[in-house]
Design a protein around this motif. Sequence first.
Motif, PDB file in Angstrom:
ATOM      1  N   CYS A  60      37.371  46.848  44.842  1.00 36.01           N
ATOM      2  CA  CYS A  60      38.350  46.103  45.648  1.00 36.01           C
ATOM      3  C   CYS A  60      39.283  47.121  46.303  1.00 36.01           C
ATOM      4  CB  CYS A  60      39.146  45.171  44.733  1.00 36.01           C
ATOM      5  SG  CYS A  60      40.633  44.486  45.482  1.00 36.01           S
ATOM      6  N   SER A  62      42.217  46.833  47.136  1.00 34.05           N
ATOM      7  CA  SER A  62      43.588  46.784  46.639  1.00 34.05           C
ATOM      8  C   SER A  62      43.694  47.272  45.196  1.00 34.05           C
ATOM      9  CB  SER A  62      44.118  45.356  46.756  1.00 34.05           C
ATOM     10  OG  SER A  62      45.441  45.322  46.260  1.00 34.05           O
ATOM     11  N   CYS A  63      42.874  46.736  44.302  1.00 31.28           N
ATOM     12  CA  CYS A  63      43.069  47.036  42.873  1.00 31.28           C
ATOM     13  C   CYS A  63      41.977  47.898  42.248  1.00 31.28           C
ATOM     14  CB  CYS A  63      43.214  45.740  42.082  1.00 31.28           C
ATOM     15  SG  CYS A  63      41.666  44.827  41.901  1.00 31.28           S
ATOM     16  N   CYS A  72      39.295  41.561  46.142  1.00 30.29           N
ATOM     17  CA  CYS A  72      38.719  40.721  45.080  1.00 30.29           C
ATOM     18  C   CYS A  72      39.416  39.361  44.980  1.00 30.29           C
ATOM     19  CB  CYS A  72      38.773  41.452  43.744  1.00 30.29           C
ATOM     20  SG  CYS A  72      40.408  41.490  42.988  1.00 30.29           S
ATOM     21  N   CYS A  75      43.145  39.556  43.557  1.00 31.69           N
ATOM     22  CA  CYS A  75      44.138  40.045  44.529  1.00 31.69           C
ATOM     23  C   CYS A  75      44.380  39.030  45.643  1.00 31.69           C
ATOM     24  CB  CYS A  75      43.687  41.362  45.147  1.00 31.69           C
ATOM     25  SG  CYS A  75      43.763  42.753  44.013  1.00 31.69           S
TER      26      CYS A  75
HETATM   27 ZN    ZN Z   1      41.571  43.360  43.668  1.00 34.78          ZN
END
Ligand code: ZN
Length: 200
Positions: A60, A62-63, A72, A75
């Motif tokens: 993902c 972001s994470c 994902c 997120c």
């Molecule tokens: Zn994520």
Amino acid sequence: MDQEPKEIIIENLISQLAGLPSIGRKTAQRLAYHLLAQEEGAVQELARALNEAKARIHACSSCGNYTERAVCRICSSDRRQGNLICVVEKPADILAFERSGSYPGVYHVLGGSISPLDGIGPADLNFARLWERSAAGVELILALNTNAEGEATASYIAQKLHGSSVKISRLARGIPVGSELEYVDELTVQRALESRVEVI
Ligand SMILES: [Zn+2]
């Protein structure tokens, strides 16, 4: 007398299966024989699922959790508190929290822990994105493994963010020392999360 010829193909299948976590040689043999007894279509479906997962699942943006999308499902959920970030070593650790069903925040996957002996330093882990996400009003919950590497990683994060407005807490004791978070039961995880202690 000549040696008996080897069954190379089945031996290879058993070795491949035995290389998976928690699968000993006996279980690998059982799985191999089970697969050979299946219809061809069922085995192809399994092979296809493995290939597709490996080809289409990535981190993902972001994470760092596994996802088939750009961002994902955790997120991108509007039911999650984006300012509560649980920092874990690997994607499988997220499962322990998700199984408990009580964690309202999001995650950050580091991709391992700092381990000078294995030549893993901060530059090898997903810290750049963590510092980006560590804005004012954010709480980081450090859920790292309770071994020397996990401790070193937690200290590094605390030291880096010292003096910032980010709140840092860590899971309460109760997670057995040296245990892999991934295998800890959900009630223990939930309790450790609820009674987390502030670091800075
Ligand atoms: Zn994520």
